[in-house]
Motif scaffolding. Structure first.
Motif, PDB file in Angstrom:
ATOM      1  N   GLN A 132       0.849  -1.190   0.000  1.00 42.78           N
ATOM      2  CA  GLN A 132       0.000   0.000   0.000  1.00 42.78           C
ATOM      3  C   GLN A 132       0.883   1.237   0.000  1.00 42.78           C
ATOM      4  OE1 GLN A 132      -2.327   0.461   3.539  1.00 42.78           O
ATOM      5  NE2 GLN A 132      -3.259   2.405   2.908  1.00 42.78           N
ATOM      6  N   LYS A 133       0.632   2.123  -0.931  1.00 46.34           N
ATOM      7  CA  LYS A 133       1.432   3.340  -1.022  1.00 46.34           C
ATOM      8  C   LYS A 133       0.972   4.347   0.020  1.00 46.34           C
ATOM      9  CE  LYS A 133       2.988   6.955  -4.200  1.00 46.34           C
ATOM     10  NZ  LYS A 133       2.832   7.566  -5.547  1.00 46.34           N
ATOM     11  N   ILE A 134       1.974   4.946   0.718  1.00 43.43           N
ATOM     12  CA  ILE A 134       1.688   5.977   1.731  1.00 43.43           C
ATOM     13  C   ILE A 134       2.466   7.232   1.350  1.00 43.43           C
ATOM     14  CG2 ILE A 134       1.738   6.572   4.176  1.00 43.43           C
ATOM     15  CD1 ILE A 134       0.013   4.194   3.668  1.00 43.43           C
ATOM     16  N   GLY A 135       1.957   8.012   0.416  1.00 40.30           N
ATOM     17  CA  GLY A 135       2.549   9.298   0.080  1.00 40.30           C
ATOM     18  C   GLY A 135       3.748   9.210  -0.844  1.00 40.30           C
ATOM     19  N   CYS A 253       4.990   5.747  15.395  1.00 40.98           N
ATOM     20  CA  CYS A 253       4.906   6.019  13.950  1.00 40.98           C
ATOM     21  C   CYS A 253       5.829   7.167  13.546  1.00 40.98           C
ATOM     22  CB  CYS A 253       3.465   6.322  13.558  1.00 40.98           C
ATOM     23  SG  CYS A 253       2.339   4.919  13.741  1.00 40.98           S
ATOM     24  N   GLU A 285      -5.518   1.097   8.673  1.00 36.91           N
ATOM     25  CA  GLU A 285      -5.687   2.395   8.018  1.00 36.91           C
ATOM     26  C   GLU A 285      -5.087   3.536   8.841  1.00 36.91           C
ATOM     27  OE1 GLU A 285      -9.810   2.906   7.287  1.00 36.91           O
ATOM     28  OE2 GLU A 285      -9.959   1.259   5.838  1.00 36.91           O
ATOM     29  N   ALA A 288      -1.626   5.240   7.679  1.00 36.00           N
ATOM     30  CA  ALA A 288      -1.612   6.237   6.602  1.00 36.00           C
ATOM     31  C   ALA A 288      -1.923   7.630   7.132  1.00 36.00           C
ATOM     32  CB  ALA A 288      -2.606   5.838   5.519  1.00 36.00           C
ATOM     33  N   LYS A 289      -2.692   7.725   8.236  1.00 36.41           N
ATOM     34  CA  LYS A 289      -3.062   9.022   8.802  1.00 36.41           C
ATOM     35  C   LYS A 289      -2.120   9.431   9.939  1.00 36.41           C
ATOM     36  CE  LYS A 289      -7.085   7.309   9.718  1.00 36.41           C
ATOM     37  NZ  LYS A 289      -8.475   7.131  10.222  1.00 36.41           N
ATOM     38  N   ARG A 293       4.423   9.778   7.661  1.00 34.22           N
ATOM     39  CA  ARG A 293       4.836  10.409   6.396  1.00 34.22           C
ATOM     40  C   ARG A 293       5.308  11.846   6.618  1.00 34.22           C
ATOM     41  NH1 ARG A 293       6.775   9.095   1.290  1.00 34.22           N
ATOM     42  NH2 ARG A 293       7.159  11.167   0.469  1.00 34.22           N
TER      43      ARG A 293
END
Length: 639
Positions: A132-135, A253, A285, A288-289, A293
């Motif tokens: 899964q791509k994260i940015g 994170c 999920e 990703a938030k 990143r």
């Protein structure tokens, strides 16, 4: 049990030599599977490491439960550095010998690699649904790929594309020093320093690290921390029921983002940064938030650079299997090719009776044959030497040397030059094989570390010497005597001394045009100190054959370094002596070639009566030979 099909290979028929066992061993769990054909991995079992005393016991339990046909080839990725035959896990008590385990499991091939080497090798083969791509922007083709993964520890790796294939970078980057990214993390660092003298990134950016972060935050906020495990902390954070758990996961994170960005700028991972391990996929999920990143791109002047690098979370259920299967396939020749021992079994009926004798010998004693000369193979098979060559060519090999390389790969998973510790109770053939393997491994290490400029300079000095004296004690004394004979036969006045008083006396009589070669497998001065001091005071050039950065190396003008630790000198006493003899041979052959050349600089200098010397005040291997200005200008070189 479960079944998966990896599409990184073209699916095809089952392997002719049976299924291949794959194992992914972490600090907590060992995952096993069978690759029955290229791309087909099934019969997967997850075993708890603590349930078994050894890795071999876990593998035997798996194979018994899998009830598969005989397994001849296996590959294991394991969460620890892999440097030679002896494996000792960092985050678990398992320790084993690769070769002994291969024999115990009745395998022809056992390949063991670091877990992140295997995971890295899986990256080019993953399908879009496996991450899964994260940015970030787009991955640049054939650029460096980075990898980081949080589980029981923190793994770091990478891939470099070269000549149409990928090469994995071995790394223990998880043990770099922790780098805080804000004031809160500085406070966490200060709390953890009370518990750990050195705080590595792995201490915090890992599964157990989440527990430590939670504990530190409770102390910072003046609260009494509940003793929660990582799964409970993550669960409470994701359901929003515990603010302290939410903050702990948030910190984790962010810390992982800092670490990933450090790897990205260090390696230049324009091909993307991948996040693996068992922790991040469980965040779902939320990751990703999370601050990951934003922290990844928080690099001051390099923020724009990092903003273009995409980050991906690996979501494949068993990605390491993909990589370790690819590594094993490459070891065995790639694709659906048949390893050499299985090829012999298959073609035996088509061979002549004489060639069958050779095949039977090899199948019965493969490791012995790898080291036997052709005369011994012919004698033991009761055939002629040409029959041995015909047998090799019947197997599709160019000759005996080519056959032995393929045989070595089939038996051990690689050419047998890794260090293997000799143990009490080893059979005679195992002792013989290990002694040869250890010697060859050490020789190749010396070869790979040779410095051409240094050898040239040393050969020049020895070739121009008025006299050479060799000093050593014990086995090094035998090497000194061997060197004296070699250089004396070249027409150079040469002597060797093993008595410390004679060494010191002779060294004090040397002249600036003479050379003293001091030989020591340890590099410690001890009894050599007076001799080295006397040689230095006499103005002679001192050449050391010794480990780099040793006491002797620091006192010599020139050092021909070699590194070999005789870990158990009572069992393996001769490897360093072999290495020193090889170094002497290198220098003797080099001097012989220089003296025999009709146009050599040596002869031109001899005709002019010019003698080079080393500046007496200098030390270290970087010193130059000083020539008169007109000569150095004419020759235009510095030695």
């Amino acid at each position: 049990m479960s079944s998966i099909v990896n599409r990184h290979f073209t699916e095809g028929q089952e392997y002719l030599d049976g299924p291949r066992m794959l194992a992914d061993v972490g600090g907590t769990y060992a995952r096993f599977g069978l690759e029955r054909a290229p791309g087909q991995i099934d019969t997967i079992e997850v075993l708890r490491c603590s349930d078994f005393p050894t890795f071999a016991a876990a593998a035997e339990a798996y194979l018994e439960k899998a009830n598969s046909p005989p397994v001849r080839h296996a590959a294991v990725d394991i969460a620890t550095p892999v440097n030679g035959d002896e494996i000792r896990m960092t985050n678990h008590h398992w320790a084993f010998s690769i070769e002994a385990t291969r024999r115990q499991l009745l395998l022809d091939t056992l390949v063991v690699v670091n877990d992140f080497t295997a995971l890295a090798m899986s990256l080019p083969h993953l399908e879009a649904e496996h991450y899964q791509k994260i940015g970030g922007g787009k991955s640049r083709p054939n650029s460096v790929i980075g990898l980081i993964g949080a589980g029981t520890g923190l793994g770091v790796g990478g891939l470099i594309s070269t000549e149409g294939r990928w090469i994995a970078l071995g790394s223990e980057g998880g043990h770099v020093s922790f780098s805080p990214g804000d004031e809160r993390e500085v406070a966490i660092l200060q709390y953890c320093w009370k518990k750990h003298e050195h705080l590595s990134a792995e201490r915090l950016a890992s599964g157990p690290g989440i527990e430590l972060i939670h504990e530190a935050l409770a102390s910072i906020h003046g609260k009494t921390a509940q003793h929660l495990g990582t799964p409970d902390i993550v669960k409470r954070a994701l359901d929003g029921s515990d603010p302290l758990c939410m903050e702990a996961v948030e910190c984790f994170c962010a810390m992982l983002g800092t670490m990933a960005s450090n790897v990205a700028v260090t390696l230049g991972t324009l091909g993307g940064m991948y996040i693996g391990g068992g922790v991040v996929p469980r965040l779902g999920e939320y990751f990703a938030k999370s601050p990951f990143r934003a922290r990844f791109e928080q690099k001051g002047r390099f923020s724009e650079y990092l903003a273009e690098i995409p980050t991906f979370v690996i979501t494949a259920p068993y990605p390491a299997f993909v990589g370790v299967a690819a590594i094993l396939s490459e070891h065995l020749g790639g694709g659906n090719s048949v390893p050499i021992l299985e090829r012999i079994r298959k073609v035996m009926p088509q061979l002549s009776p004489a060639e069958q004798k050779v095949g039977s010998l090899i199948l019965s004693h493969p490791r012995s044959v790898m080291n036997d000369p052709i005369s011994d193979i012919a004698r033991r098979s009761d055939v002629s030497q040409p029959t041995v060559i015909r047998f090799c060519r019947s197997l599709g090999c160019l000759g005996l040397a080519d056959f032995k390389i393929k045989l070595a790969s089939g038996v051990t998973g690689t050419i047998p030059v890794a260090h293997s510790q000799v143990h009490i109770g080893d059979s005679s053939i195992d002792v013989g094989v290990k002694v040869v393997d250890n010697t060859v491994s050490a020789m190749l290490q010396v070869r790979d570390n040779l410095n051409a400029e240094l050898l040239d300079r040393t050969v020049d000095i020895l070739a121009q010497a008025s006299k050479i004296e060799f000093y050593g004690f014990g086995t090094c004394g035998l090497v000194a005597e061997d060197a004296r004979q070699k250089f004396f036969r070249l027409g150079i006045p040469a002597s060797s001394y093993i008595d410390p008083q004679l060494q010191e006396l002779s060294a004090s009589l040397l002249k600036p045009t003479d050379v003293a070669v001091v030989i020591s497998n340890s590099g410690r001065l001890r009894h050599l100190a007076p001799t080295v001091e006397a040689a230095a005071n006499s103005g002679a050039t001192i050449i050391a054959l010794a480990p780099a950065n040793s006491q002797l190396a620091r006192r010599a003008h020139i050092v021909i370094p070699f590194e070999h630790n005789e870990a158990n000198p009572s069992l393996i006493p001769m490897v360093s002596r072999i290495l020193l003899l090889i170094l002497v041979d290198m220098l003797a052959v080099g001097v012989s070639l220089k003296r025999s050349s009709p146009f050599s600089e040596l002869q031109r200098q001899a005709k002019r009566g010019i003698l080079a010397h080393v500046t007496p005040e200098g030390t270290g291997a970087s010193n130059m030979i000083n020539l008169p200005d007109d000569e150095s200008a004419e020759r235009g070189i510095n030695l």
